[in-house]
Design a protein around this motif. Structure first.
Motif, PDB file in Angstrom:
ATOM      1  N   GLN A 198      25.446  -1.018 -37.208  1.00 18.89           N
ATOM      2  CA  GLN A 198      25.832  -0.739 -38.566  1.00 18.89           C
ATOM      3  C   GLN A 198      25.414  -2.374 -39.433  1.00 18.89           C
ATOM      4  O   GLN A 198      24.854  -3.183 -38.648  1.00 18.89           O
ATOM      5  CB  GLN A 198      27.161  -1.034 -39.502  1.00 18.89           C
ATOM      6  N   ASN A 199      24.165  -2.063 -40.062  1.00 13.10           N
ATOM      7  CA  ASN A 199      23.552  -3.257 -40.514  1.00 13.10           C
ATOM      8  C   ASN A 199      23.131  -4.139 -39.502  1.00 13.10           C
ATOM      9  O   ASN A 199      22.883  -5.405 -39.885  1.00 13.10           O
ATOM     10  CB  ASN A 199      24.499  -4.232 -41.485  1.00 13.10           C
ATOM     11  N   GLY A 200      22.174  -3.662 -38.819  1.00 11.62           N
ATOM     12  CA  GLY A 200      21.423  -4.390 -37.184  1.00 11.62           C
ATOM     13  C   GLY A 200      22.521  -5.399 -36.393  1.00 11.62           C
ATOM     14  O   GLY A 200      22.071  -6.048 -35.659  1.00 11.62           O
ATOM     15  N   ILE A 201      23.302  -5.154 -36.672  1.00  5.60           N
ATOM     16  CA  ILE A 201      24.292  -4.976 -35.648  1.00  5.60           C
ATOM     17  C   ILE A 201      25.401  -4.374 -35.121  1.00  5.60           C
ATOM     18  O   ILE A 201      26.044  -3.128 -35.252  1.00  5.60           O
ATOM     19  CB  ILE A 201      25.889  -6.307 -36.302  1.00  5.60           C
ATOM     20  N   ALA A 202      25.525  -4.505 -33.736  1.00  2.00           N
ATOM     21  CA  ALA A 202      25.876  -3.260 -32.623  1.00  2.00           C
ATOM     22  C   ALA A 202      27.300  -3.839 -32.051  1.00  2.00           C
ATOM     23  O   ALA A 202      27.143  -5.128 -31.741  1.00  2.00           O
ATOM     24  CB  ALA A 202      24.840  -3.491 -31.064  1.00  2.00           C
ATOM     25  N   GLY A 203      28.052  -3.371 -31.968  1.00  2.07           N
ATOM     26  CA  GLY A 203      29.551  -3.696 -31.497  1.00  2.07           C
ATOM     27  C   GLY A 203      30.598  -2.515 -31.316  1.00  2.07           C
ATOM     28  O   GLY A 203      30.120  -1.700 -32.084  1.00  2.07           O
ATOM     29  N   LYS A 204      31.488  -2.697 -31.730  1.00  2.00           N
ATOM     30  CA  LYS A 204      33.102  -2.027 -30.955  1.00  2.00           C
ATOM     31  C   LYS A 204      33.706  -2.077 -32.825  1.00  2.00           C
ATOM     32  O   LYS A 204      34.019  -2.867 -33.363  1.00  2.00           O
ATOM     33  CB  LYS A 204      34.002  -2.879 -30.187  1.00  2.00           C
ATOM     34  N   PHE A 205      33.704  -1.126 -32.848  1.00  2.00           N
ATOM     35  CA  PHE A 205      33.738  -0.569 -34.798  1.00  2.00           C
ATOM     36  C   PHE A 205      35.685  -0.860 -34.358  1.00  2.00           C
ATOM     37  O   PHE A 205      36.211  -0.430 -33.769  1.00  2.00           O
ATOM     38  CB  PHE A 205      33.686   0.817 -35.256  1.00  2.00           C
ATOM     39  N   LEU A 206      35.955  -1.921 -34.808  1.00  2.00           N
ATOM     40  CA  LEU A 206      37.783  -2.517 -34.431  1.00  2.00           C
ATOM     41  C   LEU A 206      38.618  -1.924 -35.495  1.00  2.00           C
ATOM     42  O   LEU A 206      40.025  -1.523 -35.365  1.00  2.00           O
ATOM     43  CB  LEU A 206      38.411  -3.535 -34.802  1.00  2.00           C
ATOM     44  N   GLY A 213      36.181  -3.596 -45.369  1.00  2.00           N
ATOM     45  CA  GLY A 213      35.061  -3.900 -44.909  1.00  2.00           C
ATOM     46  C   GLY A 213      35.426  -3.583 -43.243  1.00  2.00           C
ATOM     47  O   GLY A 213      36.165  -3.747 -42.401  1.00  2.00           O
ATOM     48  N   MET A 214      33.737  -3.513 -42.910  1.00  2.00           N
ATOM     49  CA  MET A 214      34.132  -2.851 -41.236  1.00  2.00           C
ATOM     50  C   MET A 214      33.671  -3.977 -40.313  1.00  2.00           C
ATOM     51  O   MET A 214      33.510  -5.304 -40.444  1.00  2.00           O
ATOM     52  CB  MET A 214      32.562  -2.152 -40.962  1.00  2.00           C
ATOM     53  N   LEU A 215      35.270  -4.416 -39.340  1.00  2.00           N
ATOM     54  CA  LEU A 215      34.925  -5.025 -38.544  1.00  2.00           C
ATOM     55  C   LEU A 215      34.857  -5.218 -37.193  1.00  2.00           C
ATOM     56  O   LEU A 215      34.993  -3.829 -36.688  1.00  2.00           O
ATOM     57  CB  LEU A 215      36.802  -5.634 -38.347  1.00  2.00           C
ATOM     58  N   LEU A 216      33.167  -5.973 -36.838  1.00  2.00           N
ATOM     59  CA  LEU A 216      32.298  -4.882 -35.641  1.00  2.00           C
ATOM     60  C   LEU A 216      32.589  -6.386 -34.931  1.00  2.00           C
ATOM     61  O   LEU A 216      32.374  -7.064 -35.196  1.00  2.00           O
ATOM     62  CB  LEU A 216      31.251  -5.013 -35.948  1.00  2.00           C
ATOM     63  N   ARG A 217      32.633  -6.113 -32.621  1.00  2.00           N
ATOM     64  CA  ARG A 217      32.666  -6.910 -32.249  1.00  2.00           C
ATOM     65  C   ARG A 217      31.533  -6.493 -31.864  1.00  2.00           C
ATOM     66  O   ARG A 217      32.350  -5.893 -30.976  1.00  2.00           O
ATOM     67  CB  ARG A 217      34.298  -6.839 -31.927  1.00  2.00           C
ATOM     68  N   ASP A 218      31.593  -7.841 -31.230  1.00  2.00           N
ATOM     69  CA  ASP A 218      29.836  -7.469 -29.881  1.00  2.00           C
ATOM     70  C   ASP A 218      30.707  -8.677 -28.941  1.00  2.00           C
ATOM     71  O   ASP A 218      31.888  -9.199 -29.409  1.00  2.00           O
ATOM     72  CB  ASP A 218      28.932  -8.278 -31.071  1.00  2.00           C
ATOM     73  N   ASN A 219      29.538  -9.617 -28.615  1.00  2.00           N
ATOM     74  CA  ASN A 219      30.207  -9.788 -27.227  1.00  2.00           C
ATOM     75  C   ASN A 219      30.900 -11.282 -27.205  1.00  2.00           C
ATOM     76  O   ASN A 219      31.516 -11.700 -26.506  1.00  2.00           O
ATOM     77  CB  ASN A 219      28.815 -10.388 -25.700  1.00  2.00           C
ATOM     78  N   ASP A 220      30.429 -12.430 -28.579  1.00  2.00           N
ATOM     79  CA  ASP A 220      30.629 -13.788 -28.952  1.00  2.00           C
ATOM     80  C   ASP A 220      31.756 -13.493 -30.164  1.00  2.00           C
ATOM     81  O   ASP A 220      32.654 -14.010 -30.299  1.00  2.00           O
ATOM     82  CB  ASP A 220      29.679 -14.168 -29.214  1.00  2.00           C
ATOM     83  N   THR A 221      31.429 -12.281 -31.341  1.00  2.00           N
ATOM     84  CA  THR A 221      32.021 -12.812 -32.601  1.00  2.00           C
ATOM     85  C   THR A 221      32.523 -11.357 -32.997  1.00  2.00           C
ATOM     86  O   THR A 221      31.695 -10.317 -33.077  1.00  2.00           O
ATOM     87  CB  THR A 221      31.250 -13.259 -33.520  1.00  2.00           C
ATOM     88  N   THR A 222      33.715 -11.191 -34.040  1.00  2.00           N
ATOM     89  CA  THR A 222      33.858 -11.027 -34.654  1.00  2.00           C
ATOM     90  C   THR A 222      33.481 -10.445 -36.095  1.00  2.00           C
ATOM     91  O   THR A 222      33.398 -11.493 -36.766  1.00  2.00           O
ATOM     92  CB  THR A 222      35.785 -10.414 -34.885  1.00  2.00           C
ATOM     93  N   HIS A 223      32.376  -9.194 -36.482  1.00  2.00           N
ATOM     94  CA  HIS A 223      31.820  -9.481 -37.762  1.00  2.00           C
ATOM     95  C   HIS A 223      32.285  -8.467 -38.874  1.00  2.00           C
ATOM     96  O   HIS A 223      32.601  -7.619 -38.692  1.00  2.00           O
ATOM     97  CB  HIS A 223      30.988  -8.979 -37.317  1.00  2.00           C
ATOM     98  N   LEU A 224      32.099  -9.204 -40.000  1.00  2.00           N
ATOM     99  CA  LEU A 224      32.911  -8.478 -41.442  1.00  2.00           C
ATOM    100  C   LEU A 224      31.595  -8.195 -42.045  1.00  2.00           C
ATOM    101  O   LEU A 224      31.189  -8.879 -42.410  1.00  2.00           O
ATOM    102  CB  LEU A 224      33.901  -9.617 -42.077  1.00  2.00           C
TER     103      LEU A 224
END
Length: 235
Positions: A198-206, A213-224
């Motif tokens: 989403q929005n160019g960020i890949a990760g797990k949809f927490l 707001g979407m919480l998206l976790r990649d290897n290092d960070t949880t993005h909002l």
């Protein structure tokens, strides 16, 4: 086709031909039309509609109207369709029926500052009723309402039901700050717990925060990812 009947505080405007209800609603909202207007265009193969709202809260809070409209649609179709028909909602606004993509919601507002009152907000729905492709099986990930056991669902009745159920969820959101809306939306969320982009960020949809707001976790960070990033620019 009958004229839709909407609940009090809502009104309807039918458009036809190539007129996009979403763009028409945005134009009317920018000119100061009353909140509660639903611009709609129903054809043999497509239901298009857009609801005008006038939020009295900052834009990022008002963006909860997008999931409110989605939950309203799930409730509306659930009341009209056979019980085995499953509806799920994608965070960016996509609609899933029995697992396949089937239309989407879109949103625009009178401003883009998340902390400011937007003046107006429009949520639109684009729902395919039947597939008109010569070879619809070429895209098994795409479907239409009538292909999913809903051929007996009257689109006018569905539009009316969507308006009623959405109004209920708007009122509940105003009363409890979104607690019930969160509880209703979470089980309907498509891909929660899965890897998404989403929005160019890949990760797990927490999941989502209190403002959806979407919480998206990649290897290092949880993005909002704020819901307001989904705003379209009015034409």
């Amino acid at each position: 086709m009958s004229t839709p009947a909407f609940p009090p505080l809502m009104s309807g405007l039918a458009v036809s031909g190539a007129i996009d209800p979403f763009e028409k609603a945005c134009a009317m909202a920018s000119l100061g039309c009353d909140a509660g207007l639903i611009v709609h265009n129903i054809t043999a193969n497509r239901l298009l509609a857009a609801l005008v709202m006038a939020p009295e809260v900052p834009l990022e809070e008002a963006m909860a109207m997008l999931p409110a409209c989605g939950v309203g649609f799930q409730n509306a179709l659930g009341a009209l369709a056979p019980p085995e028909v499953a509806v799920h909602l994608e965070w960016p606004g996509g609609i899933r029926i029995n697992g396949a993509a089937c239309g989407h919601f879109r949103v625009a507002a009178g401003g883009s500052d998340p902390a400011a009152l937007p003046g107006w907000l429009v949520v639109g729905i684009d729902l395919p009723l039947m597939q008109i492709n010569e070879r619809p099986g070429d895209r098994p990930d795409q479907t239409a309402l009538y292909d999913e056991g809903c051929a007996e669902v009257d689109p006018v009745a569905l539009l009316e039901s969507w308006a009623r159920h959405t109004l209920v969820w708007i009122n509940r959101w105003e009363e409890d700050g979104g607690k019930d809306l969160h509880s209703e939306w979470r089980p309907l969320a498509h891909d929660m717990g899965e890897d998404v982009r989403q929005n160019g960020i890949a990760g797990k949809f927490l999941g989502v925060d209190e403002r959806f707001g979407m919480l998206l976790r990649d290897n290092d960070t949880t993005h909002l990812i704020p819901l307001s990033t989904l705003l379209e620019s009015p034409q």
